[in-house]
Scaffold this motif. Sequence first.
Motif, PDB file in Angstrom:
ATOM      1  N   LEU A 248      -3.871  11.525 -14.390  1.00 51.25           N
ATOM      2  CA  LEU A 248      -4.407  10.639 -13.929  1.00 51.25           C
ATOM      3  C   LEU A 248      -4.311  10.435 -12.302  1.00 51.25           C
ATOM      4  O   LEU A 248      -3.202  10.544 -11.712  1.00 51.25           O
ATOM      5  N   ILE A 249      -5.578  10.750 -11.629  1.00 51.79           N
ATOM      6  CA  ILE A 249      -5.231  10.829 -10.126  1.00 51.79           C
ATOM      7  C   ILE A 249      -6.059   9.655  -9.502  1.00 51.79           C
ATOM      8  O   ILE A 249      -7.094   9.008  -9.882  1.00 51.79           O
ATOM      9  N   CYS A 250      -5.225   9.065  -8.579  1.00 52.18           N
ATOM     10  CA  CYS A 250      -5.670   7.790  -7.835  1.00 52.18           C
ATOM     11  C   CYS A 250      -5.704   8.128  -6.144  1.00 52.18           C
ATOM     12  O   CYS A 250      -4.962   8.725  -5.803  1.00 52.18           O
ATOM     13  N   ASP A 251      -6.830   7.612  -5.722  1.00 46.20           N
ATOM     14  CA  ASP A 251      -6.799   7.917  -4.128  1.00 46.20           C
ATOM     15  C   ASP A 251      -6.512   6.348  -3.569  1.00 46.20           C
ATOM     16  O   ASP A 251      -7.134   5.509  -3.889  1.00 46.20           O
ATOM     17  N   LEU A 252      -5.440   6.463  -2.760  1.00 41.25           N
ATOM     18  CA  LEU A 252      -4.783   5.529  -2.193  1.00 41.25           C
ATOM     19  C   LEU A 252      -5.417   5.075  -0.683  1.00 41.25           C
ATOM     20  O   LEU A 252      -5.553   3.905  -0.441  1.00 41.25           O
ATOM     21  N   VAL A 253      -5.999   6.192  -0.027  1.00 43.09           N
ATOM     22  CA  VAL A 253      -6.758   6.126   1.247  1.00 43.09           C
ATOM     23  C   VAL A 253      -8.201   5.793   1.070  1.00 43.09           C
ATOM     24  O   VAL A 253      -8.867   6.746   1.294  1.00 43.09           O
ATOM     25  N   THR A 254      -8.534   4.650   0.634  1.00 45.51           N
ATOM     26  CA  THR A 254      -9.895   4.303   0.016  1.00 45.51           C
ATOM     27  C   THR A 254     -10.272   3.080   0.373  1.00 45.51           C
ATOM     28  O   THR A 254      -9.496   2.463   0.989  1.00 45.51           O
ATOM     29  N   SER A 255     -11.308   2.820   0.247  1.00 41.22           N
ATOM     30  CA  SER A 255     -11.914   1.301   0.279  1.00 41.22           C
ATOM     31  C   SER A 255     -11.528   0.391  -0.806  1.00 41.22           C
ATOM     32  O   SER A 255     -11.116   1.091  -1.810  1.00 41.22           O
ATOM     33  N   ASP A 256     -11.140  -1.008  -0.322  1.00 41.95           N
ATOM     34  CA  ASP A 256     -10.742  -1.668  -1.387  1.00 41.95           C
ATOM     35  C   ASP A 256     -11.647  -1.906  -2.834  1.00 41.95           C
ATOM     36  O   ASP A 256     -10.802  -2.022  -3.865  1.00 41.95           O
ATOM     37  N   ASP A 257     -12.833  -1.554  -2.774  1.00 40.48           N
ATOM     38  CA  ASP A 257     -13.425  -1.392  -4.089  1.00 40.48           C
ATOM     39  C   ASP A 257     -13.663  -0.242  -4.988  1.00 40.48           C
ATOM     40  O   ASP A 257     -14.266  -0.210  -5.844  1.00 40.48           O
ATOM     41  N   ASP A 258     -12.834   0.671  -4.512  1.00 40.55           N
ATOM     42  CA  ASP A 258     -12.597   1.918  -5.178  1.00 40.55           C
ATOM     43  C   ASP A 258     -11.597   1.847  -6.156  1.00 40.55           C
ATOM     44  O   ASP A 258     -10.419   1.758  -5.737  1.00 40.55           O
ATOM     45  N   ASP A 259     -11.855   1.799  -7.520  1.00 36.63           N
ATOM     46  CA  ASP A 259     -10.932   1.211  -8.472  1.00 36.63           C
ATOM     47  C   ASP A 259     -10.868   2.246  -9.389  1.00 36.63           C
ATOM     48  O   ASP A 259     -10.754   1.906 -10.804  1.00 36.63           O
ATOM     49  N   THR A 260     -11.200   3.588  -9.296  1.00 40.47           N
ATOM     50  CA  THR A 260     -11.378   4.440 -10.345  1.00 40.47           C
ATOM     51  C   THR A 260     -10.200   5.475 -10.334  1.00 40.47           C
ATOM     52  O   THR A 260      -9.820   6.025  -9.318  1.00 40.47           O
ATOM     53  N   LEU A 261      -9.916   6.160 -11.638  1.00 42.09           N
ATOM     54  CA  LEU A 261      -8.909   7.050 -11.650  1.00 42.09           C
ATOM     55  C   LEU A 261      -9.600   8.139 -12.244  1.00 42.09           C
ATOM     56  O   LEU A 261     -10.414   8.109 -13.265  1.00 42.09           O
ATOM     57  N   ARG A 262      -9.351   9.425 -11.577  1.00 37.88           N
ATOM     58  CA  ARG A 262      -9.752  10.545 -12.222  1.00 37.88           C
ATOM     59  C   ARG A 262      -8.915  11.206 -13.135  1.00 37.88           C
ATOM     60  O   ARG A 262      -7.776  11.108 -13.033  1.00 37.88           O
ATOM     61  N   TYR A 263      -9.518  11.793 -14.362  1.00 36.68           N
ATOM     62  CA  TYR A 263      -8.553  12.442 -15.222  1.00 36.68           C
ATOM     63  C   TYR A 263      -8.785  13.946 -15.442  1.00 36.68           C
ATOM     64  O   TYR A 263     -10.005  14.535 -15.473  1.00 36.68           O
ATOM     65  N   ILE A 264      -7.510  14.745 -15.680  1.00 38.96           N
ATOM     66  CA  ILE A 264      -7.637  16.008 -15.803  1.00 38.96           C
ATOM     67  C   ILE A 264      -6.855  16.304 -17.076  1.00 38.96           C
ATOM     68  O   ILE A 264      -5.602  16.044 -16.935  1.00 38.96           O
TER      69      ILE A 264
END
Length: 438
Positions: A248-264
């Motif tokens: 599960l990949i999370c982008d921490l340096v993003t806008s506050d409304d980005d709440d999506t996890l990418r899955y590999i």
Amino acid sequence: MATTDEDPDVYQSQGPHYISTLRDRKFRIRPPSNPIDDDPPPDSIVLDTKAYLDDRTNSSTADGYTAAGHRIKVTFWIARPPRVSYFTVHFPGLPTPALLAELPRVLCTDGDLVLLRVAICPRHLLSLPQHNDYIVYRAGVRKLQVLPPHPTRLFSDLEVGLLRCRCNGNNDADDTFFFFVAALSSGFRRGSYELDLFDSRTCAWSTKTMDVEPSQKQSYSFSCPTKVIAIGGERGSVAWVDLCQGVLICDLVTSDDDDTLRYIRLPLLLAPNKMRRGASCDRDIAISNGNIKYFEMCVHAQPGSCDGKTYISQDWEAAAWRWVDSEKSWHMDFKFKASETLVDKSYYELLPRRDEDTETMPVLSRLHTGHPALSLHDDDIVYIMAKVDHRDQKAWMLAVDMRNNTVRAVADFTSGRTASGFRFTYLQSEISKHLTRK
């Protein structure tokens, strides 16, 4: 050259008495006696995650105080892989180290930063967040930074990640940087997670709900993290890894409304019906030269030799993959078998041998092996722990060149506290290339 706070002979004379007050045998184990390399530090190391209690210091030593005001010193002792590096911790003002609930631990590292957890409290209070200090060490800086405790939660050591970020595109050598400490825990809905985030710019914790991408929410599979890796990049990505299933990949340096996890999803197992062992026994994942690299090994036991306690190894094989994001797929870079791996005669003599081994028998394939660790600076190398029997305390470390199918180096693993089996004992780190010796 190591130094001590007092006369070096005093530590030697008082040491046994000092250590004898400890209630747990593991607190009494002295650091390895292996000499530390005098050459320039390697670009990356394999680092023992548990501290040794010792008052020696060197040029890497940093000083600070816990949240409760206990003075603490942290020192790193670097060795060239496959030898395992270690760190020591000293509490100059602590009445007795028996007040420690457990040995301090390194949880993760990123660049010149190291995140440690220290618990000075009775054992029965270990689960309370206010008795666990998260401490950040920075190479080249003599002061330790103690983070404020999370107001409500204490995280599992395996779910905490560390990410160093640049400010306004400045380079890593600049002092204008910040960092995140992040923990991801399962929520109440499928595909929903709670992200707890410490931001060094605000010196505060925050929490928000994250969800797996809608297109993957029904098909993804993830139980609990067994490792956290810092990917970095423009988006400041961190990956929580379930070594049995996926990432599960999370982008921490993003806008506050980005709440999506990418899955590999991880590659299919080399041998789905192989002998079952813990995930960290057989697999590893790491960021090497900007790529997500995955490694898996499997044991081929001699038929009928598994008795529920041990087995006879007939052979073992391994493979390494690289994630190609543009293709959304894994590419296999290497695959090899122990029975086909060349061992230089000088290293052959260093390998452990079973009593029944002969000169013509392929010793490497007969060893019990596990706990792989991919090199962070050499894409061809993986470090593997080896034992005559997995239940043994004694262990060796192998550096295997996957491209050329050779054993490049062999070293004793002299921690003095190697557990039975191949439990999580060490992690990879680039802290070494940020340290200088004086």
